[in-house]
Scaffold this active site. Structure first.
Site, mmCIF file in Angstrom:
data_model
loop_
_atom_site.group_PDB
_atom_site.id
_atom_site.type_symbol
_atom_site.label_atom_id
_atom_site.label_comp_id
_atom_site.label_asym_id
_atom_site.label_seq_id
_atom_site.Cartn_x
_atom_site.Cartn_y
_atom_site.Cartn_z
ATOM 1 N N ARG A 31 4.222 -8.500 -4.024
ATOM 2 C CA ARG A 31 4.371 -7.760 -2.761
ATOM 3 C C ARG A 31 4.687 -8.789 -1.679
ATOM 4 O O ARG A 31 3.813 -9.568 -1.280
ATOM 5 C CB ARG A 31 3.110 -6.958 -2.412
ATOM 6 C CG ARG A 31 2.778 -5.868 -3.409
ATOM 7 C CD ARG A 31 1.866 -4.804 -2.807
ATOM 8 N NE ARG A 31 2.567 -3.986 -1.838
ATOM 9 C CZ ARG A 31 1.958 -3.102 -1.030
ATOM 10 N NH1 ARG A 31 0.648 -2.977 -1.085
ATOM 11 N NH2 ARG A 31 2.653 -2.381 -0.185
ATOM 12 N N ARG A 90 -4.905 -3.107 -3.765
ATOM 13 C CA ARG A 90 -4.100 -3.208 -2.553
ATOM 14 C C ARG A 90 -4.991 -3.678 -1.403
ATOM 15 O O ARG A 90 -6.196 -3.807 -1.556
ATOM 16 C CB ARG A 90 -3.474 -1.853 -2.205
ATOM 17 C CG ARG A 90 -4.459 -0.692 -2.322
ATOM 18 C CD ARG A 90 -4.098 0.496 -1.496
ATOM 19 N NE ARG A 90 -4.185 0.217 -0.075
ATOM 20 C CZ ARG A 90 -5.333 0.157 0.610
ATOM 21 N NH1 ARG A 90 -6.496 0.348 -0.001
ATOM 22 N NH2 ARG A 90 -5.334 -0.099 1.901
ATOM 23 N N GLY A 91 -4.353 -3.929 -0.252
ATOM 24 C CA GLY A 91 -5.083 -4.410 0.906
ATOM 25 C C GLY A 91 -5.025 -5.921 0.972
ATOM 26 O O GLY A 91 -5.318 -6.611 -0.015
ATOM 27 N N ALA A 92 -4.636 -6.446 2.128
ATOM 28 C CA ALA A 92 -4.331 -7.874 2.246
ATOM 29 C C ALA A 92 -5.421 -8.803 1.699
ATOM 30 O O ALA A 92 -5.144 -9.632 0.825
ATOM 31 C CB ALA A 92 -4.000 -8.214 3.697
ATOM 32 N N ASP A 108 -1.333 -7.121 7.336
ATOM 33 C CA ASP A 108 -0.896 -7.723 6.082
ATOM 34 C C ASP A 108 -0.267 -9.092 6.301
ATOM 35 O O ASP A 108 -0.220 -9.901 5.386
ATOM 36 C CB ASP A 108 0.095 -6.792 5.380
ATOM 37 C CG ASP A 108 -0.603 -5.586 4.785
ATOM 38 O OD1 ASP A 108 -0.971 -5.642 3.607
ATOM 39 O OD2 ASP A 108 -0.810 -4.600 5.521
ATOM 40 N N GLN A 165 -3.196 6.741 2.186
ATOM 41 C CA GLN A 165 -4.340 5.836 2.048
ATOM 42 C C GLN A 165 -5.478 6.213 2.980
ATOM 43 O O GLN A 165 -6.644 5.981 2.670
ATOM 44 C CB GLN A 165 -3.910 4.390 2.308
ATOM 45 C CG GLN A 165 -2.991 3.812 1.246
ATOM 46 C CD GLN A 165 -1.533 3.916 1.638
ATOM 47 O OE1 GLN A 165 -1.136 4.836 2.353
ATOM 48 N NE2 GLN A 165 -0.715 2.969 1.196
ATOM 49 N N ASN A 200 1.741 -4.441 9.589
ATOM 50 C CA ASN A 200 0.701 -3.613 8.996
ATOM 51 C C ASN A 200 1.340 -2.346 8.455
ATOM 52 O O ASN A 200 2.544 -2.122 8.618
ATOM 53 C CB ASN A 200 -0.382 -3.278 10.035
ATOM 54 C CG ASN A 200 -1.631 -2.691 9.395
ATOM 55 O OD1 ASN A 200 -2.199 -3.282 8.471
ATOM 56 N ND2 ASN A 200 -2.056 -1.528 9.847
ATOM 57 N N LYS A 201 0.544 -1.512 7.817
ATOM 58 C CA LYS A 201 1.060 -0.288 7.215
ATOM 59 C C LYS A 201 1.942 0.469 8.196
ATOM 60 O O LYS A 201 1.608 0.604 9.375
ATOM 61 C CB LYS A 201 -0.103 0.597 6.763
ATOM 62 C CG LYS A 201 0.303 1.904 6.126
ATOM 63 C CD LYS A 201 1.191 1.715 4.914
ATOM 64 C CE LYS A 201 0.551 0.901 3.829
ATOM 65 N NZ LYS A 201 1.441 0.695 2.653
#
Length: 382
Positions: free
Chosen positions: A98, A64-66, A253, A212, A263-264
């Site tokens: 995603r 995960r993570g852009a 993201d 996270q 973003n999250k």
């Protein structure tokens, strides 16, 4: 689809267990991921031998993570090519795994384009697969270099906005080496401040519902020897009110052409709090996260995740009485509906600056962002 798990050593450090790597054992090439769903309880590697396995790893947030998703997507195309699977079919499946994270599609298309170009020229599938792998490795290297430049640029901005050091930084979700080919985005800036002895405290939002921040950012901060404190997401307001936050640093993201930042989920409330309390709200992301084809925040597709992530609590690899194997402990009545967007969108007027590897934009406007991207393209061409 094939994947498996490999247990890694307990004494390994983050640099010894990279978030992603390409390997070529005798039975054929594989992509090895540090399974982030198992952290911090244990460091376990997940081995993907085809694109469907990688798609599942992406959807389950094992990777995960852009920035890292972009790298994973590129390697996924190279993996499909090297193992003789349909490259275009694999690329489409990976790019759609995603929808909000634009880096994923960028990485996929880079490797896919390299494959197509070489195949059109040589007609050799093996050479085309090698070209896709070379493109993935270049992206991996570029991201590591971008991470270092973002850290340098971000720390310079912090020192300009907050002269004297002693920074107390609040961050949300996870933006360190677990999401990057290097040391991350927003976390890399905080780490640079720590190394320069200018970080007084890293405030770590737990980041509900998947934690996270608690599981991953606290893990990275602890292993880096940083002074950090974990807080529930809804405690951030009291920190601001007490004057305990000097700056907010988050990743992204997707950044729309007008500077809107996806973003999250939970990032937008922090931006509102920061504006009210006159605290800088800084976004740190590579230019690959800027999507000129998305005109504004309203045009960003926000991923909706399963409701059970909200209605159940899970603890990685920790036995809990009453929990089914691989499931969670219910915290809401059976049948409860849950609203569970993975991201929210912060409008540009609430963003103090966007820090990239090519410099910072402040104030954040469509014109300034376009100019920065254009300068970067010119530098690349020259």
């Amino acid at each position: 689809m094939a994947d498996q798990y490999v247990q890694s050593g307990e004494d390994s450090s983050p640099t010894e267990i990279p978030a992603i790597r390409w390997e070529e054992p005798p039975e054929g090439p594989v992509l090895v991921l540090l399974d982030q769903t198992r952290l911090p309880a244990e460091e376990v590697e997940r081995v993907c031998t085809d694109a469907p396995a990688l798609v599942e790893a992406i959807r389950s947030l094992a990777v995960r993570g852009a920035p890292l998703l972009g790298i994973a997507g590129a390697y996924g195309v190279a993996l499909a090519a090297a193992r003789g699977f349909d490259v275009d079919e694999s690329a489409n499946a990976l790019a759609g795994a995603r929808p909000t994270a634009v880096n994923l599609a960028v990485g996929v298309r880079r490797a896919q384009t390299a494959y197509r170009t070489e195949f059109a020229t040589s007609g050799d599938a093996g050479q085309a697969a090698a070209a896709a792998l070379a493109a993935a490795r270049r992206l991996h290297k570029e991201d590591a270099e971008a991470s270092a430049r973002m850290a340098e640029c971000g720390l310079a901005l912090l020192d300009e906005l907050l002269p004297g050091g002693g920074h107390r930084i609040l961050t949300h979700c996870n933006t360190g080496s677990l999401v990057s080919g290097g040391e991350g985005t927003a976390f890399a800036v905080a780490l640079a401040a720590h190394r320069a002895k200018r970080l007084r405290r890293l405030w770590v939002d737990e980041t509900r519902p998947l934690l996270q921040g608690a599981r991953l950012t606290a893990y990275e901060a602890a292993r880096s020897g940083m002074a950090y404190t974990l807080l529930t997401d809804n405690a951030a307001g009291s920190l601001f009110a007490a004057g305990e936050v000097d700056a907010v640093l988050i990743g992204a993201d997707r950044i729309a052409a007008d500077g809107s930042v996806a973003n999250k989920v939970g990032s937008y409330p922090l931006a509102v709090l920061a504006r009210y309390h006159h605290v800088p709200f800084i976004v740190v992301a590579p230019l690959t996260t800027v999507d000129p084809d998305t005109p504004d925040g309203a045009s960003i597709e926000v991923e909706q995740r399963p409701g059970h992530e909200v209605t159940e609590l899970t603890a990685p690899q920790v036995p809990v009485a009453g929990a089914e194997a691989g499931g969670g402990v219910p915290v809401a009545p059976l049948g409860t509906q849950a609203y569970n967007p993975a991201f929210d969108v912060t409008p540009p007027e609430l963003v103090t600056a966007i820090v990239t590897e090519e410099g910072a934009v402040s104030p954040v406007t469509a014109e300034a962002l376009a100019e920065l991207c254009a300068r970067s393209r010119e530098a690349t061409i020259n």
